[in-house]
Scaffold this motif. Structure first.
Motif, PDB file in Angstrom:
ATOM      1  N   ILE A 145       0.839  -1.199   0.000  1.00 59.07           N
ATOM      2  CA  ILE A 145       0.000   0.000   0.000  1.00 59.07           C
ATOM      3  C   ILE A 145       0.874   1.250   0.000  1.00 59.07           C
ATOM      4  CG2 ILE A 145      -1.638   1.340   1.397  1.00 59.07           C
ATOM      5  CD1 ILE A 145      -2.880  -1.280   2.295  1.00 59.07           C
ATOM      6  N   LYS A 146       0.438   2.252  -0.751  1.00 57.83           N
ATOM      7  CA  LYS A 146       1.154   3.520  -0.796  1.00 57.83           C
ATOM      8  C   LYS A 146       1.237   4.111   0.609  1.00 57.83           C
ATOM      9  CE  LYS A 146       1.268   7.547  -3.874  1.00 57.83           C
ATOM     10  NZ  LYS A 146       0.525   8.226  -4.973  1.00 57.83           N
ATOM     11  N   PRO A 147       2.412   4.530   1.063  1.00 60.66           N
ATOM     12  CA  PRO A 147       2.607   4.846   2.486  1.00 60.66           C
ATOM     13  C   PRO A 147       1.985   6.143   2.986  1.00 60.66           C
ATOM     14  CG  PRO A 147       4.638   5.192   1.265  1.00 60.66           C
ATOM     15  CD  PRO A 147       3.692   4.545   0.307  1.00 60.66           C
ATOM     16  N   ASN A 148       1.597   7.064   2.130  1.00 61.93           N
ATOM     17  CA  ASN A 148       1.098   8.361   2.622  1.00 61.93           C
ATOM     18  C   ASN A 148      -0.358   8.254   3.062  1.00 61.93           C
ATOM     19  OD1 ASN A 148       0.258   7.965  -0.053  1.00 61.93           O
ATOM     20  ND2 ASN A 148      -0.016  10.180  -0.374  1.00 61.93           N
ATOM     21  N   ILE A 149      -0.605   7.518   4.143  1.00 67.99           N
ATOM     22  CA  ILE A 149      -1.965   7.290   4.615  1.00 67.99           C
ATOM     23  C   ILE A 149      -2.091   7.673   6.092  1.00 67.99           C
ATOM     24  CG2 ILE A 149      -2.493   5.461   2.971  1.00 67.99           C
ATOM     25  CD1 ILE A 149      -1.867   3.422   5.147  1.00 67.99           C
ATOM     26  N   LEU A 150      -3.319   8.017   6.463  1.00 63.13           N
ATOM     27  CA  LEU A 150      -3.612   8.264   7.876  1.00 63.13           C
ATOM     28  C   LEU A 150      -3.722   6.963   8.646  1.00 63.13           C
ATOM     29  CD1 LEU A 150      -6.485  10.894   7.479  1.00 63.13           C
ATOM     30  CD2 LEU A 150      -4.205  11.340   8.396  1.00 63.13           C
ATOM     31  N   GLY A 151      -4.196   5.952   7.998  1.00 63.13           N
ATOM     32  CA  GLY A 151      -4.460   4.658   8.592  1.00 63.13           C
ATOM     33  C   GLY A 151      -5.449   3.923   7.715  1.00 63.13           C
ATOM     34  N   SER A 152      -6.165   2.986   8.275  1.00 63.06           N
ATOM     35  CA  SER A 152      -7.116   2.218   7.478  1.00 63.06           C
ATOM     36  C   SER A 152      -8.218   1.675   8.372  1.00 63.06           C
ATOM     37  CB  SER A 152      -6.428   1.063   6.755  1.00 63.06           C
ATOM     38  OG  SER A 152      -5.970   0.095   7.683  1.00 63.06           O
ATOM     39  N   LEU A 153      -9.305   1.284   7.724  1.00 63.37           N
ATOM     40  CA  LEU A 153     -10.392   0.558   8.356  1.00 63.37           C
ATOM     41  C   LEU A 153     -10.518  -0.792   7.667  1.00 63.37           C
ATOM     42  CD1 LEU A 153     -13.027   3.438   8.510  1.00 63.37           C
ATOM     43  CD2 LEU A 153     -11.662   2.577  10.420  1.00 63.37           C
ATOM     44  N   SER A 154     -10.860  -1.796   8.423  1.00 65.61           N
ATOM     45  CA  SER A 154     -11.011  -3.130   7.842  1.00 65.61           C
ATOM     46  C   SER A 154     -12.482  -3.520   7.797  1.00 65.61           C
ATOM     47  CB  SER A 154     -10.240  -4.161   8.668  1.00 65.61           C
ATOM     48  OG  SER A 154     -10.895  -4.396   9.909  1.00 65.61           O
ATOM     49  N   MET A 155     -12.805  -4.444   6.918  1.00 66.47           N
ATOM     50  CA  MET A 155     -14.118  -5.091   6.939  1.00 66.47           C
ATOM     51  C   MET A 155     -13.915  -6.540   6.529  1.00 66.47           C
ATOM     52  SD  MET A 155     -16.027  -3.438   3.627  1.00 66.47           S
ATOM     53  CE  MET A 155     -15.244  -3.323   2.004  1.00 66.47           C
TER      54      MET A 155
END
Length: 563
Positions: A145-155
């Motif tokens: 995943i491209k690193p410039n992220i705040l975070g993530s949510l899963s489902m």
């Protein structure tokens, strides 16, 4: 002597269409004791079902616009897991959130509230609640995943081999007395003097026979073709808005988790591990062309690649091995974008249009096929004056019964663990019948297609027991030829097995090889990069030449009659 389906002894229900909905309806009706016949122009699961994303998911994106669709999908997902536990596999999804200042952080917080609501439906489908992860936790799970992220949510969602799901519904219907006819085209509806539906005129595309089949009720479950089937009979109430969906197919797992991305127009798309492949999908475009000939365009491929590249930047490094394309039978609505169309379903009773006994069904999604079939058969039973309860949610599908088979039951015979696992996955409790074939003849343990893998015993088993008529049907029952080589390494031996099982002469092997590989070439429509095209052309040339030179023929193979 009267035969089932003639005017003196009509079927209770005739079904048009052998996708997941038609097969589900036939099974439900047969379980209720109805005499049923189904007609599919090609093989089972060759239309919209084949081109689906292969998930019995809950429909997170429908939650805000139509929560009932989400509830029904989750509920039916739970039922399907119980009746076909061998065919399911968990697919955790990650939805990364891009950096973008304060506004993005606020939206991230609001999105988690949305996921909290979705969690309420998870128990219906045995799903896990969502998780919120930091950027570091997300990248530790999926480094691509491209690193410039705040975070993530899963489902948490579930994958399913939709083609085998359709086939085992058809097989179960057949074993319960339904007459299941693939490669049979419905030419028109038969009516009596009052306009009431009394049967169908059908054409067997293999034998060339044309005949009239009589039934007390007819259900049009032809998916994206349902509107055309109805209009051919002068009925205008059935309206669908076909939505063209394309997936890109890659060999192996490019990701550890499914990752949600946004396309350039804001639509959600994804990259998703699925069985032995990785899928990138899907488009959703209005389609006005010929449903029999769907092409994958360069624009559609670039649309998906550009979107996935925004979160999974290495995607273009991997060569595609194929594409899928089909049209959803989405219910018609004007003035809404394709992506915003409802995934509800509808069932029409055409009595008011002068065609009593004729019904149509369209819409819905794979995850809701069972409850859609239940509703359709309820309507037919009321029309026929029959009282019988639906039991499709409690009766196991073929292979779904409890069993104690393990990998060791096959590896002890000398089969690899991977090949053993794939047999258990596809056949569940019925894998013992394939094992018995191997015990009786150890040579049938040989891998015909090492890329899936597929054994000789499995090919022979499905040819005998799973309504298999052509070599191409093996693809939907065993995944023969869906590997990165298109079946090139195994197709010669597969053609020999087909001839042996059908009592055909081995002089037909080259023709069978050409036909099978041509179909696999069609599966790879849209491959644009020079590497993929070059590999395909080289493989086709090698195999075609080998077939012509007799390189795939058994030693001493005798000639025989043609098909």
């Amino acid at each position: 002597m009267s035969l089932a389906g003639d005017a003196a002894q009509p079927y209770d229900l005739l079904v048009i269409g052998g996708g997941i909905n038609g097969a589900g309806i036939a099974r439900d009706a047969a379980l209720r004791g109805l005499k049923v016949a189904l007609f599919e122009m090609r093989d089972f699961s060759t239309g919209a079902t084949w081109a689906s994303s292969g998930m019995i998911h809950g429909g997170l994106r429908y939650l805000s616009s139509n929560p009932e669709v989400t509830r029904l999908a989750c509920l039916d997902s739970g039922y399907i897991q119980k009746i076909a536990p061998h065919l399911i596999f968990r697919i955790p999804f990650l939805m990364p959130w891009q950096e973008g200042g304060f506004s993005q952080r606020v939206v991230f917080e609001l999105a988690e509230i949305y996921f909290d609501v979705y969690d309420r439906y998870q128990p219906l489908k045995r799903g896990l609640p969502h998780a919120r992860m930091s950027a570091e936790e997300t990248l530790a799970l999926e480094p691509g995943i491209k690193p410039n992220i705040l975070g993530s949510l899963s489902m948490d969602e579930w994958g399913m081999d939709s083609q085998r799901l359709t086939v085992i519904n058809a097989v179960d219907a057949s074993e319960r007395g339904a007459a299941m006819h693939n490669y049979t085209r419905v030419e028109r509806l038969l009516r009596d003097d009052r306009g009431r539906a009394v049967g169908l005129r059908v054409y067997d595309r293999i034998s060339g026979e044309r005949r009239d089949v009589f039934g007390r009720a007819v259900m049009n479950a032809a998916g994206p073709w349902s509107m055309a089937v109805a209009q051919r009979e002068g009925i205008r109430s059935v309206r669908v808005r076909p939505g063209k969906g394309v997936h890109l197919v890659y060999a192996g797992r490019l990701t550890n988790y499914a990752v949600v991305a946004k396309a350039i127009d804001g639509r959600q798309i994804f990259i998703c591990p699925h069985q032995n492949h990785t899928l990138v999908g899907t488009t959703d475009d209005d389609y006005y062309g010929d449903l029999e000939h769907l092409d994958v365009t360069h624009d559609e491929i670039e649309y998906l690649l550009e979107g996935v590249e925004s979160v999974f930047p290495s995607i273009r490094k991997y060569p595609m091995v194929g594409t899928t394309v089909g049209c959803r039978p989405t219910l018609y609505a004007y003035g809404r974008s394709e992506d915003a169309l409802s995934r509800e379903h509808a069932i029409w009773d055409h009595a008011a249009e002068g065609a009593e006994g004729f019904f149509s069904m369209a819409g819905g999604k794979l995850a809701s096929y069972r409850v859609m079939a239940e509703e359709a058969v309820d309507i037919v039973c009321r029309y026929l004056g029959r009282k019988a309860q639906c039991t499709t949610h409690t009766n196991a599908l073929p292979g779904g019964e409890e069993h104690d088979l393990t990998l060791g039951a096959f590896t002890d015979l000398g089969l690899s663990a991977i090949a053993a696992q794939r047999i258990l996955y596809r056949h569940g409790s019925r894998a013992d019948q394939i094992r018995n074939m191997m015990l009786a003849d150890p040579t049938t343990m040989a891998l015909v297609d090492p890329h899936e893998p597929v054994t000789e015993a499995e090919l022979r088993y499905v040819l005998r027991h799973e309504l298999c008529q052509t070599m191409d049907d093996w693809k939907r029952r065993t995944r023969l030829g869906v590997g990165h080589d298109g079946g090139a390494k195994g197709i010669g031996r597969a053609a020999q097995i087909f001839c042996e099982e059908r009592g055909l002469g081995h002089d037909l092997v080259p023709e069978l090889i050409r036909d099978f590989l041509q179909n696999r070439w069609e599966d790879r429509r849209g491959l644009r990069d020079p590497f993929s095209q070059g590999r395909e052309l080289l493989t086709r040339t090698q195999i075609f030449l080998g077939a012509q030179l007799g390189l795939h023929r058994s030693p001493g193979a005798e000639g025989g009659e043609g098909r």
